[in-house]
Design an enzyme around this catalytic site. Structure first.
Site, short mmCIF file in Angstrom:
data_model
loop_
_atom_site.label_atom_id
_atom_site.label_comp_id
_atom_site.label_asym_id
_atom_site.label_seq_id
_atom_site.Cartn_x
_atom_site.Cartn_y
_atom_site.Cartn_z
N ASP A 80 -11.06 1.48 2.64
CA ASP A 80 -10.93 0.30 1.76
C ASP A 80 -10.85 -0.98 2.58
O ASP A 80 -10.54 -0.95 3.78
CB ASP A 80 -9.70 0.43 0.84
CG ASP A 80 -8.39 0.54 1.60
OD1 ASP A 80 -8.35 1.17 2.69
OD2 ASP A 80 -7.37 -0.01 1.13
N GLU A 145 -5.31 2.16 2.42
CA GLU A 145 -4.44 1.61 3.47
C GLU A 145 -3.99 0.20 3.12
O GLU A 145 -2.84 -0.17 3.34
CB GLU A 145 -5.15 1.59 4.83
CG GLU A 145 -4.25 1.22 6.01
CD GLU A 145 -4.01 -0.28 6.23
OE1 GLU A 145 -3.03 -0.63 6.89
OE2 GLU A 145 -4.80 -1.11 5.71
#
Ligand SMILES: CSCC[C@H](NC=O)C(=O)O
Ligand SMILES: [Zn+2]
Ligand SMILES: [Zn+2]
Length: 421
Positions: A80, A145
């Protein structure tokens, strides 16, 4: 067909990964997973997907080693990326445009799609050279994350699945370096997200009186700022590094009585609050900071209260500060230094990462984890506008990982000397 090892095909694979929209809060994780699996297939790596949270796939790849009894190597990266304000960029943030200097512009070019692809490209080159690992090499491509890792690396590191991998050492993200020395991180600061709240007497905007909510809040803010300045001074004087001081930054302010035209201007409100992003080094004294918060930043004497939106411990699950050893007890540290040197790179002194990465979840399990993103001669633009990475620097990083993976996967010495010291 083009040679898959040519610079142009290496760079175009990086561009393809950057063009996948994995922007929080709505990342297209399956598209990213499909792409990673297509790469795994082209490299004949084993692959499988786990969803610790439905809709958030974690892709795990394996390059089996010749000695499955030896603990393995884990190369971690998150898929991400953080959001962006596209009008403030000179090139579209999901375009991966390459300018005349060879700079590749994209969200994730530094944080950290570069690293995920560099692991894969290094393996491609090692395979082409005929190298065979002794230890197994795993690659984890994890979700979320950027929003704390709770649906990704945190669950993964605590899972039985992970224990079965018998991991000896984890590599995860670091930061770019404006100099020619790469940066490496052996620990990180712990985030405390603090909200302090004030209440007070409401009253006419024209009246001077004690104990108004905003007056009470501002006394606290002044106290926070004095502390912030004392920490910042240590940094400015060069006495401490960024990861070694407590940082505290105000990130939100909430007060006022709304009206259709904005705020009521002649009314002092009865409530006000401020939010702070606080980061504690692994060597900090959490109790003394908490005392400071209760006694100076949000004292009951001013009727103040506080709340943590997030409060992470500086300790691992054994109650020790979550730091990876960088002495002779940890052979992986020396191997890293040597491998970077063999690739004609230079490593600066090991540092504490100023923010948070998924590496903390592996360190919390007692495992050594090193934060490292091979980007030298590069301004740090993580989460900033116009994030870019130069393609020559990207290609150089692949050679560095080639050297590291070769060294780590061939190492047959003891994994950790800690128990014997
Ligand atoms: C506390 S989870 C947040 C993680 C985030 N990581 C990268 O920026 C950070 O703010 O450090
Ligand atoms: Zn990151
Ligand atoms: Zn980030």
């Amino acid at each position: 067909e083009e040679d898959p090892l040519s610079s142009s095909s290496i760079v175009s694979r990086f561009q393809r990964y950057l063009q996948i929209n994995t922007v929080q809060p709505n990342p297209q994780y399956y598209e990213a997973a499909d792409f990673i699996i297509s790469q795994a297939k082209s490299l004949s790596l084993e692959y499988h997907t786990v969803e610790f949270v439905v809709g958030k796939p974690l892709v795990l790849l394996k390059w089996p080693g010749s000695n499955p009894n030896l603990p393995s190597i884990l190369l971690n990266s998150h898929t991400d990326v953080v959001p962006f304000e596209h009008h403030k960029w000179t090139h579209p943030p999901l375009g991966a445009h390459i300018d005349s200097h060879g700079n590749i512009y994209a969200r994730g070019s530094q944080d950290m799609k570069c690293v995920g692809m560099q692991y894969l490209e290094a393996i491609r080159r090692l395979k082409a050279s005929g190298f065979e690992p002794v230890r197994s090499v795993y690659l984890s491509f994890v979700p979320d994350e950027e929003i704390g890792g709770h649906g990704g690396a945190e669950k993964f590191a605590e899972s039985d699945e992970f224990k079965k991998l018998n991991v000896a050492i984890v590599l995860d993200e670091g930061l770019p370096s404006p100099s020619e020395n790469y940066r490496a991180f052996y620990g990180e600061r712990s985030p405390w997200w603090l909200v302090i709240k004030a209440v007070g007497a409401p009253g006419h905007g024209a009246k001077l009186y004690d104990n108004a909510a905003l007056e009470n809040l501002f006394k606290s803010i002044e106290s926070v700022r004095r502390f912030r300045a004392s920490q910042f001074d240590l940094l400015k004087a060069g006495l401490k590094a960024e990861g070694e001081v407590v940082s505290v930054n105000m990130v939100s302010l909430k007060a006022g009585t709304p009206s259709p035209t904005g705020f009521v201007m002649n009314l002092q409100p009865s409530e006000a609050e401020a939010g702070f992003d606080v980061r504690l080094p692994p060597t900090a004294d959490p109790e003394s900071l908490e005392r400071r918060i209760a006694e100076e930043w949000a004292p009951v004497s001013r009727n103040m209260t506080f709340e943590f939106k997030q409060k992470e411990s500086i300790y691992d699950k054994f109650g020790k500060p979550a730091l990876t050893a960088i002495d002779s007890s940890n052979p992986w540290w020396n191997l890293l230094e040597e491998a970077v040197r063999n690739a004609n790179g230079k490593l600066g002194n090991p540092e504490i990462f100023p923010a948070s990465t998924d590496a903390r979840y592996f360190r919390n399990q007692g495992l050594p984890a090193i934060g490292f993103s091979p980007m030298a001669n590069t301004p740090s633009l993580l989460h900033d506008h116009n994030e870019f990475l130069n393609q020559a620097e990207y290609l150089k990083g692949i050679e560095v990982y080639e050297s590291i993976i070769k060294s780590y996967a061939s190492y047959v010495g003891r994994d950790n000397f800690k128990d014997e010291l």
